[in-house]
Design a protein around this motif. Structure first.
Motif, PDB file in Angstrom:
ATOM      1  N   UNK A  30       0.815  -1.227   0.000  1.00 47.21           N
ATOM      2  CA  UNK A  30       0.000   0.000   0.000  1.00 47.21           C
ATOM      3  C   UNK A  30       0.841   1.266   0.000  1.00 47.21           C
ATOM      4  N   UNK A  31       2.121   1.166   0.385  1.00 49.22           N
ATOM      5  CA  UNK A  31       2.979   2.342   0.433  1.00 49.22           C
ATOM      6  C   UNK A  31       3.323   2.863  -0.967  1.00 49.22           C
ATOM      7  N   UNK A  90       8.815  -2.217   4.330  1.00 45.23           N
ATOM      8  CA  UNK A  90       8.679  -2.342   5.782  1.00 45.23           C
ATOM      9  C   UNK A  90       7.233  -2.125   6.221  1.00 45.23           C
ATOM     10  N   UNK A  91       6.912  -2.598   7.413  1.00 45.86           N
ATOM     11  CA  UNK A  91       5.593  -2.286   7.974  1.00 45.86           C
ATOM     12  C   UNK A  91       5.663  -1.065   8.878  1.00 45.86           C
ATOM     13  N   UNK A  92       6.847  -0.456   8.994  1.00 40.64           N
ATOM     14  CA  UNK A  92       7.031   0.906   9.515  1.00 40.64           C
ATOM     15  C   UNK A  92       6.572   1.091  10.956  1.00 40.64           C
ATOM     16  N   UNK A  93       7.086   0.250  11.836  1.00 37.22           N
ATOM     17  CA  UNK A  93       6.901   0.455  13.267  1.00 37.22           C
ATOM     18  C   UNK A  93       8.078   1.276  13.780  1.00 37.22           C
ATOM     19  N   UNK A  94       7.820   2.191  14.681  1.00 33.96           N
ATOM     20  CA  UNK A  94       8.882   2.990  15.305  1.00 33.96           C
ATOM     21  C   UNK A  94       8.813   2.717  16.800  1.00 33.96           C
ATOM     22  N   UNK A  95       9.829   2.041  17.321  1.00 33.43           N
ATOM     23  CA  UNK A  95       9.791   1.540  18.696  1.00 33.43           C
ATOM     24  C   UNK A  95      10.975   2.014  19.523  1.00 33.43           C
ATOM     25  N   UNK A 199       6.179   4.759   5.342  1.00 28.49           N
ATOM     26  CA  UNK A 199       7.618   4.853   5.095  1.00 28.49           C
ATOM     27  C   UNK A 199       8.001   5.557   3.802  1.00 28.49           C
ATOM     28  N   UNK A 200       7.221   5.363   2.740  1.00 29.08           N
ATOM     29  CA  UNK A 200       7.608   5.977   1.471  1.00 29.08           C
ATOM     30  C   UNK A 200       7.199   7.442   1.386  1.00 29.08           C
ATOM     31  N   UNK A 201       6.159   7.854   2.090  1.00 30.37           N
ATOM     32  CA  UNK A 201       5.878   9.286   2.171  1.00 30.37           C
ATOM     33  C   UNK A 201       7.022   9.995   2.892  1.00 30.37           C
ATOM     34  N   UNK A 345       2.330  -8.523   0.753  1.00 26.38           N
ATOM     35  CA  UNK A 345       3.673  -8.307   0.212  1.00 26.38           C
ATOM     36  C   UNK A 345       4.693  -8.840   1.212  1.00 26.38           C
ATOM     37  N   UNK A 346       5.925  -8.928   0.768  1.00 30.27           N
ATOM     38  CA  UNK A 346       6.995  -9.399   1.647  1.00 30.27           C
ATOM     39  C   UNK A 346       8.202  -8.498   1.494  1.00 30.27           C
ATOM     40  N   UNK A 347       9.130  -8.600   2.420  1.00 25.14           N
ATOM     41  CA  UNK A 347      10.329  -7.783   2.371  1.00 25.14           C
ATOM     42  C   UNK A 347      11.482  -8.537   3.017  1.00 25.14           C
ATOM     43  N   UNK A 348      12.674  -8.000   2.892  1.00 22.86           N
ATOM     44  CA  UNK A 348      13.879  -8.697   3.344  1.00 22.86           C
ATOM     45  C   UNK A 348      14.677  -7.846   4.319  1.00 22.86           C
ATOM     46  N   UNK A 349      15.262  -8.510   5.301  1.00 20.50           N
ATOM     47  CA  UNK A 349      16.168  -7.835   6.227  1.00 20.50           C
ATOM     48  C   UNK A 349      17.262  -8.817   6.623  1.00 20.50           C
ATOM     49  N   UNK A 350      18.278  -8.322   7.330  1.00 17.73           N
ATOM     50  CA  UNK A 350      19.413  -9.161   7.714  1.00 17.73           C
ATOM     51  C   UNK A 350      19.559  -9.208   9.233  1.00 17.73           C
TER      52      UNK A 350
END
Length: 526
Positions: A30-31, A90-95, A199-201, A345-350
């Motif tokens: 959706x971003x 990302x699902x854009x959580x800020x913690x 996140x993209x905005x 959707x899916x995304x990748x991280x390390x």
């Protein structure tokens, strides 16, 4: 969703357009929809920049903007388009808490290390807020309360450790009897003052601010290698060379063979965005303690509220993405009355082997080359603070996190077993995939819109049949380190199970650390 400073002049100088931003997979998040972006006329690169930033995600744009504001001449080289990679998925959580718990950080890096890690998380959070305020960014930023709950005795013990670790580093947390979830639970923690955003905005507004500050962006510019001589680094791309006094790799994983291939493991994470029959959405960030875990949050997309349900992370190329989405939707329908699934959707991280990111001087590289990787699932905060650390290092300014996150740090003893586990897994795929562990098949049985590793005349081929029936055939050997790629039927990509390189159906690099395409071996159409 635009930088407020100098916006009128920016609109006069450059065209604006509403478009759908591309990302590193076939599924749409959706971003990506209807974002207003700056179209910058490409500038000449016949100069020596103070810094070349390779990668246009949250780390790269944050570092580039800070450097440009400090009077440095900078250029961003992005292999695809700004926001194409993990920041756009990302699902854009800020913690104020992280996937690596403060108790785990203390075990590996001591009490002071855990406190510094907490400070870094908070500074990344604060930097996002300050950028939003400074540039008047409309990015759907909303303060939220976060909850983490336990469903059984083992998970309750985990919560106790998380609570004690957070209290020890002065991160506010408390126990809670109430959680806005339909899932039965036994114990929960609550963190006030957390947040979420689009996140993209946010990223496209940083882009606008960076261009207004005089920065340059070169999209569709894949840097394949860098040579260094007399304090100047020459970055090579297909269509140009770029010279700079310093270089930052903000590519999530530095390209080609490097130390981080053995210190970070690639993971994929999944999200579905659904509409509920009830119209009642939790006004919070909610996480369970399962392994792999689930989380939920809501977001207004195009004027309609949606519930984002994510998780079920697994190592890239190791499990079936179609099954992951099916299991995630099954979980969602078990607890929520869903009227429709709007996005997935899916995304990748390390995941770093010792729990903390690697930010600083690139190991075994020439002086003046820096990198950042290993954010685990906390890329918004850690990517932001990494941008600040890197900008300080380029400017030769002290930064209190530089030693803790130093990529050349000595690995703690406790991380050695994790190091062995991750790299024995890589060795397994490097060897075993060559000896028929994948089911062989014939091209004739390959359905339109699907891909598979098949055997043709005794040779393995990465084959995809498009909707017109044409075969796209590739050598399945990853150009990075020689492992065999696997098909990702959801994102329509070939994913390497060893180090996370990903390719599209034509063999083009979607995400590093590979810099060379898979070899096309021709097709006969049907």
């Amino acid at each position: 969703m635009l930088a407020g400073v100098g916006l009128e002049n920016l609109l006069e100088k450059r065209k604006m357009k509403t478009n759908t931003i591309s990302r590193d997979g076939a599924l749409t998040s959706p971003w990506q929809i209807d974002l207003l972006t700056v179209v910058q006329k490409e500038r000449t690169t016949d100069q020596i920049f103070d810094c070349l930033i390779v990668g246009g995600g949250i780390t790269g744009l944050t570092a580039a903007l800070l450097l440009q504001q400090a009077g440095k001449k900078t250029v961003i080289a992005e292999a695809h388009t700004i926001g194409f990679g993990t920041t756009g998925g990302t699902s854009a959580h800020i913690n104020t808490f992280a996937d690596t718990t403060y108790q785990e950080a203390e075990s590996a890096f001591g009490a002071e290390g855990a406190r510094l890690f907490a400070d870094a998380i908070n500074e990344g959070f604060a930097l996002i807020k300050s950028q939003i305020a400074q540039f008047k960014i409309d990015c759907d930023y909303e303060p939220k309360t976060a909850y983490l709950y336990a469903e059984n005795e083992d998970e309750m013990k985990l919560l106790v450790g998380i609570y004690e670790g957070a209290v020890k580093v002065d991160v506010p947390v408390e126990y809670s009897d109430d959680v806005p979830t339909p899932v039965p639970f036994q114990k929960a923690l609550r963190w006030e003052g957390q947040a979420q955003f689009h996140p993209l905005k946010y990223l496209t507004a940083l882009r606008s601010a960076y261009i207004e500050a005089g920065g340059s962006i070169l999209e569709n510019t894949l840097i394949t290698q860098i040579t260094s001589e007399d304090g100047v680094h020459t970055a090579e791309a297909k269509s140009r060379n770029i010279k700079a006094k310093t270089v930052i790799y903000a590519t999530h994983m530095p390209p080609n063979i490097n130390l981080f291939n053995f210190e970070c493991a690639p993971y994929r994470s999944y999200v579905v965005a659904v509409k509920l029959h009830s119209g009642e959405y939790p006004d919070a960030l909610v996480y369970d303690s399962q392994e792999p875990y689930h989380y939920v949050r809501s977001h207004m997309i195009d004027g309609k509220e949606l519930l984002l349900i994510g998780g079920l992370d697994h190592k890239t190329g190791h499990e079936d993405p179609e099954k992951a989405f099916a299991d995630l939707e099954k979980y969602a329908r078990k607890y929520y009355s869903i009227s429709s699934v709007k996005y997935r959707w899916s995304s990748q991280y390390y995941v770093p082997v010792d729990g903390l990111p690697y930010v600083g001087k690139m190991p075994l590289a020439a002086d003046g080359i820096y990198c950042a990787t290993g954010y685990n699932g906390n890329g918004m905060m850690l990517g932001s603070v990494a941008g600040k650390i890197l900008s300080d290092l380029v400017r030769k300014r002290p930064n209190k996190y530089a030693e803790l996150f130093d990529p050349c740090r000595v690995k703690p003893i406790d991380s050695f077993s994790e190091f062995v586990k991750e790299n024995s897994d890589v060795a397994y795929h490097f060897v075993a995939d060559r000896f028929g562990l994948h089911e062989t098949d014939s091209l004739k049985r390959l359905e339109p819109g699907t891909g598979k590793l098949v055997e043709v005349d005794g040779e393995k081929i990465a084959a995809y049949r498009d909707e017109n029936g044409n075969i796209h055939a590739l050598n399945p050997t990853c150009s990075h380190a020689g492992c065999i790629v696997n098909w990702n039927g959801e994102e329509k990509s070939w994913d390497c199970p060893c180090h996370g390189a990903r390719y599209d159906i034509e063999g083009n690099v979607l995400t590093g650390p590979a810099t060379k395409s898979l070899t096309q071996i021709g097709s006969d159409g049907k």
